[in-house]
Design a protein around this motif. Structure first.
Motif, mmCIF file in Angstrom:
data_model
loop_
_atom_site.group_PDB
_atom_site.id
_atom_site.type_symbol
_atom_site.label_atom_id
_atom_site.label_comp_id
_atom_site.label_asym_id
_atom_site.label_seq_id
_atom_site.Cartn_x
_atom_site.Cartn_y
_atom_site.Cartn_z
ATOM 1 N N GLU A 112 0.833 -1.200 0.000
ATOM 2 C CA GLU A 112 0.000 0.000 0.000
ATOM 3 C C GLU A 112 0.870 1.252 0.000
ATOM 4 O O GLU A 112 0.603 2.208 -0.724
ATOM 5 C CB GLU A 112 -0.915 -0.014 1.228
ATOM 6 N N ILE A 113 1.931 1.258 0.797
ATOM 7 C CA ILE A 113 2.825 2.426 0.884
ATOM 8 C C ILE A 113 3.577 2.640 -0.420
ATOM 9 O O ILE A 113 3.731 3.780 -0.874
ATOM 10 C CB ILE A 113 3.810 2.253 2.063
ATOM 11 N N MET A 114 4.015 1.582 -1.039
ATOM 12 C CA MET A 114 4.850 1.712 -2.232
ATOM 13 C C MET A 114 4.051 1.977 -3.509
ATOM 14 O O MET A 114 4.630 2.281 -4.545
ATOM 15 C CB MET A 114 5.726 0.467 -2.414
ATOM 16 N N GLU A 115 2.707 1.887 -3.426
ATOM 17 C CA GLU A 115 1.894 2.220 -4.601
ATOM 18 C C GLU A 115 2.073 3.681 -4.963
ATOM 19 O O GLU A 115 2.070 4.546 -4.099
ATOM 20 C CB GLU A 115 0.399 1.986 -4.309
ATOM 21 N N VAL A 116 2.227 3.943 -6.250
ATOM 22 C CA VAL A 116 2.430 5.331 -6.692
ATOM 23 C C VAL A 116 1.159 5.863 -7.296
ATOM 24 O O VAL A 116 0.363 5.220 -7.848
ATOM 25 C CB VAL A 116 3.577 5.423 -7.723
#
Length: 184
Positions: free
Chosen positions: A180-184
């Motif tokens: 979720e955090i690494m989604e751009v």
């Protein structure tokens, strides 16, 4: 008796997973949510108080948090608490409400959030292993009180299976949050 020790250990491990999930909701992943401010404590009349007990928290859009304090005198204290936090957010005060615009995450900030996620995960794993140790100690006490060595070993193996299951659950929760955090 050993069954109650195992059940208690399993319940406590489940609560450790719940605590991890709560902690991870306070990490932002590029969108505004009132749970971002769950860990913020404001000094209000000498007592540390959660910000959600001092104000109404809303999200008018996906990038903005709106904080409407019930007591206008608490606005500066809320602002200071948010600035002091490790969230990296900058509140703006218009006299009536505090607005927090959630900036798009940079690659560096995403890396920092992943590190914080891993830290929360490691704390959860430590809690689970401590619960395992406590349960095994109780089983060993029961062995001295009358259960057989074989039965004791079997219960300790069951406790280890719970531990492995919950550590795997921690890894699964962490992987989902990192994605979720690494989604751009």
């Amino acid at each position: 008796m050993p069954q109650s020790v195992k059940k208690n250990a399993e319940d406590r491990m489940d609560k450790a997973i719940g605590a991890l999930r709560r902690d991870l909701t306070s990490l932002r992943a590029g969108r505004a949510t009132p749970s971002l401010l769950d860990r913020i404590q404001v000094e209000y009349y000498g007592a540390m108080t959660p910000v959600n007990q001092l104000a109404n928290l809303t999200t008018p859009d996906s990038r903005t948090l709106l904080i409407q304090p019930w007591d206008k005198s608490s606005m500066t204290a809320i602002e200071k608490a948010i600035m002091k936090s490790d969230l990296g957010l900058t509140p703006s005060n218009d006299g009536l409400v505090i607005r927090i615009v959630i900036p798009a995450l940079t690659e560096e900030r995403r890396g920092d959030l992943v590190k914080m996620t891993k830290k929360f995960g490691e704390e959860a794993k430590i809690a689970i292993r401590n619960i395992r140790r406590d349960a095994n100690d109780e089983i060993k006490k029961l062995e001295k009180a009358g259960i057989s060595e074989d039965e004791s070993r079997k219960h300790q193996e069951d406790i280890q299976k719970f531990t492995d299951k919950f550590v795997a659950e921690v890894e699964k929760v962490l992987a989902a949050k990192e994605k979720e955090i690494m989604e751009v």
